[in-house]
Design a protein around this motif. Structure first.
Motif, PDB file in Angstrom:
ATOM      1  N   TYR A  98       0.816  -1.205   0.000  1.00 46.67           N
ATOM      2  CA  TYR A  98       0.000   0.000   0.000  1.00 46.67           C
ATOM      3  C   TYR A  98       0.859   1.268   0.000  1.00 46.67           C
ATOM      4  CZ  TYR A  98      -4.339  -2.569   0.869  1.00 46.67           C
ATOM      5  OH  TYR A  98      -5.416  -3.393   0.761  1.00 46.67           O
ATOM      6  N   LEU A  99       1.984   1.252   0.723  1.00 44.50           N
ATOM      7  CA  LEU A  99       2.840   2.432   0.804  1.00 44.50           C
ATOM      8  C   LEU A  99       3.554   2.737  -0.505  1.00 44.50           C
ATOM      9  CD1 LEU A  99       4.598   2.262   4.299  1.00 44.50           C
ATOM     10  CD2 LEU A  99       3.182   4.119   3.435  1.00 44.50           C
ATOM     11  N   THR A 134      -2.268  14.259  -1.935  1.00 41.28           N
ATOM     12  CA  THR A 134      -2.351  14.519  -0.490  1.00 41.28           C
ATOM     13  C   THR A 134      -3.447  15.544  -0.195  1.00 41.28           C
ATOM     14  OG1 THR A 134       0.015  14.061  -0.216  1.00 41.28           O
ATOM     15  CG2 THR A 134      -1.083  15.268   1.559  1.00 41.28           C
ATOM     16  N   THR A 135      -3.483  16.610  -0.977  1.00 42.69           N
ATOM     17  CA  THR A 135      -4.490  17.655  -0.767  1.00 42.69           C
ATOM     18  C   THR A 135      -5.901  17.109  -0.948  1.00 42.69           C
ATOM     19  OG1 THR A 135      -2.944  19.365  -1.525  1.00 42.69           O
ATOM     20  CG2 THR A 135      -5.288  19.926  -1.513  1.00 42.69           C
ATOM     21  N   SER A 292      -5.559   6.363  -9.434  1.00 45.73           N
ATOM     22  CA  SER A 292      -4.929   5.288  -8.678  1.00 45.73           C
ATOM     23  C   SER A 292      -4.163   5.848  -7.483  1.00 45.73           C
ATOM     24  CB  SER A 292      -3.992   4.484  -9.583  1.00 45.73           C
ATOM     25  OG  SER A 292      -3.391   3.422  -8.881  1.00 45.73           O
ATOM     26  N   GLY A 293      -3.512   6.994  -7.694  1.00 45.79           N
ATOM     27  CA  GLY A 293      -2.773   7.617  -6.601  1.00 45.79           C
ATOM     28  C   GLY A 293      -3.687   8.057  -5.468  1.00 45.79           C
ATOM     29  N   ILE A 294      -4.845   8.624  -5.813  1.00 49.36           N
ATOM     30  CA  ILE A 294      -5.811   9.057  -4.797  1.00 49.36           C
ATOM     31  C   ILE A 294      -6.322   7.860  -4.006  1.00 49.36           C
ATOM     32  CG2 ILE A 294      -8.128  10.019  -4.468  1.00 49.36           C
ATOM     33  CD1 ILE A 294      -7.574  11.813  -6.906  1.00 49.36           C
ATOM     34  N   SER A 295      -6.723   6.804  -4.711  1.00 51.64           N
ATOM     35  CA  SER A 295      -7.301   5.629  -4.058  1.00 51.64           C
ATOM     36  C   SER A 295      -6.287   4.907  -3.181  1.00 51.64           C
ATOM     37  CB  SER A 295      -7.865   4.663  -5.115  1.00 51.64           C
ATOM     38  OG  SER A 295      -8.890   5.273  -5.866  1.00 51.64           O
ATOM     39  N   SER A 296      -5.067   4.734  -3.695  1.00 49.08           N
ATOM     40  CA  SER A 296      -4.051   4.022  -2.918  1.00 49.08           C
ATOM     41  C   SER A 296      -3.628   4.841  -1.703  1.00 49.08           C
ATOM     42  CB  SER A 296      -2.833   3.693  -3.795  1.00 49.08           C
ATOM     43  OG  SER A 296      -2.276   4.862  -4.369  1.00 49.08           O
ATOM     44  N   HIS A 297      -3.559   6.154  -1.858  1.00 52.91           N
ATOM     45  CA  HIS A 297      -3.227   7.045  -0.738  1.00 52.91           C
ATOM     46  C   HIS A 297      -4.291   6.940   0.354  1.00 52.91           C
ATOM     47  CE1 HIS A 297      -0.893  10.962   0.163  1.00 52.91           C
ATOM     48  NE2 HIS A 297      -1.566  10.650   1.257  1.00 52.91           N
ATOM     49  N   GLY A 336       2.045  11.076   2.302  1.00 51.41           N
ATOM     50  CA  GLY A 336       2.555  12.040   1.333  1.00 51.41           C
ATOM     51  C   GLY A 336       4.054  12.224   1.448  1.00 51.41           C
ATOM     52  N   LEU A 337       4.552  12.314   2.674  1.00 52.12           N
ATOM     53  CA  LEU A 337       5.991  12.463   2.890  1.00 52.12           C
ATOM     54  C   LEU A 337       6.750  11.233   2.407  1.00 52.12           C
ATOM     55  CD1 LEU A 337       6.040  14.149   6.422  1.00 52.12           C
ATOM     56  CD2 LEU A 337       6.656  15.198   4.239  1.00 52.12           C
TER      57      LEU A 337
END
Length: 461
Positions: A98-99, A134-135, A292-297, A336-337
């Motif tokens: 997930y990370l 992140t936002t 995909s980035g939004i969902s995985s985050h 995000g970091l």
């Protein structure tokens, strides 16, 4: 601010589209050339075989969510049905997958944009991507889901446009020269071993369908909504993959049609619609990466939240939920970091870090069904119970076993190393197993009669 709980506001289709966004519908173009070589021109059939294997595991997820309707997914199921220490190892292993997926998405985003603006430093695009995801995740979960829905629908429009162009070409005599061809699914002399190898590759396109289980505490009726969402995510994603692959294969029936099978996407798009369509397709690809980035985050921040709530990770940080936004804001910022470290990785290295955790999660979800219903609840005496709680999860585990056999060596080595780090941490927080790492209790659903359980498994989906 006073700590709060996650907000139960997501509807079924919002969750399904989050899952589809996680999988990225347009990924079929990126892997098609390699898959066509492996299957000797039978990619659509490989997608169908892979879908069957994923649906078996989806049914196991469904059973466990009805018992433990929380955001912990495989971590919680293993913890509560087998052993708390083993549950931690499973959760820790899944955490790696997930990370690193947000990092993979950041790197793909960087590759897309750097090709358009080569004069700008590459790290700018990683920072920009992480700032966007992140936002968006810091906002309410409904806002995040709705924005993701827009991105997924945009990808679907691109796929429909591609299929329309493909149909026009087929009617003009290109490729197979026909819209309907059974040859793409079966022909005499079909090599089964090559087909299985192709199906194994296709299975990795489905990774992420289970991530919607992390949203269990953000929907009003998780016992009903999340099982359906997981099944529908895998099913709809599989149908989209199969239909798209069918029309690509129809236009490019032979693996030799590609100059570079490992980079088939640009060839497909340029051939089908020229430079203009290539730009439209690039926009769709960017939408897919961001979705995909939004969902995985969102998913990894929820897993961290559950592990924090259990006090396995520091609760004041990881178990915190913002009282107004009702999102785990500190976890979102932490992810995000971590994602910013993609600046120091290449795509191949980052990709090698995923898959191991997903396969660990899939395996233990299937085994959790057997552990809970067979060993704890003694539900194995009737034919229906044997089918539901022994045969189905064993078939699901067998399908995942094939993936284990085909896992890349680097993924396995890195995964074992990550698990070893987690095990050392587990020894520390439990004082060498003197007590369990998590103590939160979950109220189980009322047990269903065997006769109604089979209806749940087959009909309610």
């Amino acid at each position: 601010m006073e700590n709060a709980t996650l907000k139960r506001s997501l509807a079924l289709w919002q969750i399904v589209l989050m899952g589809i966004g996680y999988m990225t519908p347009m990924v079929v173009f990126d892997t098609f050339g390699i898959a066509s070589e492996l299957t000797d021109g039978h990619v659509p059939l490989a997608y169908i075989i892979a879908l069957v294997g994923m649906l078996l595991t989806a049914v196991s997820y469904k059973k466990m969510i009805q018992v433990f309707p929380t955001a912990g997914s495989a971590y919680t199921y293993t913890q509560k049905t087998m052993n708390a220490h083993l549950g931690f190892v499973v959760g820790w292993s899944a955490l790696m997958d997930y990370l690193f997926l947000p990092m993979v998405n950041a790197l793909i985003f960087q590759i897309y944009l750097h090709s358009l603006f080569p004069s700008l430093p590459e790290w700018i695009w990683v920072v920009g991507f992480v700032a966007i995801t992140t936002t968006l995740n810091l906002r309410s979960v409904n806002f995040t889901a709705n924005f993701n829905t827009f991105l997924v629908l945009f990808q679907i429009i691109i796929l429909i446009l591609f299929i329309s162009v493909a149909i026009k070409g087929l009617l003009s005599g290109e490729g197979t020269g026909t819209i309907f061809s059974l040859q793409l699914f079966y022909e005499k002399g079909l090599d089964i071993s090559s087909l299985v190898a192709g199906a194994t590759l296709m299975c990795f396109s489905y990774l992420g369908f289970d991530a919607v289980a992390m949203l269990s505490e953000e929907t009003p009726n998780p016992k009903k909504t999340i099982p359906r969402a997981i099944f529908l995510t895998a099913l709809i994603g599989g149908i989209m993959f199969t239909i798209t692959a069918y029309f690509i294969q129809s236009v490019f029936p032979s693996p030799s049609d590609f100059k570079n099978p490992e980079a088939s996407s640009p060839e497909i798009v340029l051939y089908m619609g020229g430079v203009f369509f290539q730009m439209v397709f690039l926009a769709g690809g960017l939408a897919g990466v961001i979705a995909s980035g939004i969902s995985s985050h969102a998913s990894v921040s929820r897993l961290l939240y559950v592990m924090g709530r259990d006090n396995i990770l520091p609760k004041k940080v990881f178990g915190y939920v913002h009282s107004n936004l009702r999102t785990p804001v500190l976890n979102i910022l932490i992810v995000g970091l971590v994602s910013l470290s993609a600046i120091f990785f290449d795509l191949g290295t980052a990709t090698s870090f995923i898959n191991f955790g997903a396969l660990i999660a899939f395996t233990f979800v299937n085994l959790s069904v057997i552990a809970h219903f067979v060993f704890r609840k003694k539900k194995y005496k009737t034919t229906k119970e044997f089918f539901n709680y022994i045969l189905m999860p064993l078939l699901g585990a067998a399908a995942i076993a094939i993936l284990w056999l085909n896992l890349e060596k680097n993924s396995f080595i890195v995964g074992i190393g990550w698990a070893a780090i987690g095990f050392v941490y587990l020894l520390y927080i439990t004082k060498f197993f003197k007590f369990n790492p998590g103590k939160i209790e979950f109220k189980e659903m009322d047990e269903l009669e065997p006769s109604s359980q089979i209806d749940i498994d087959v009909k309610s989906i």
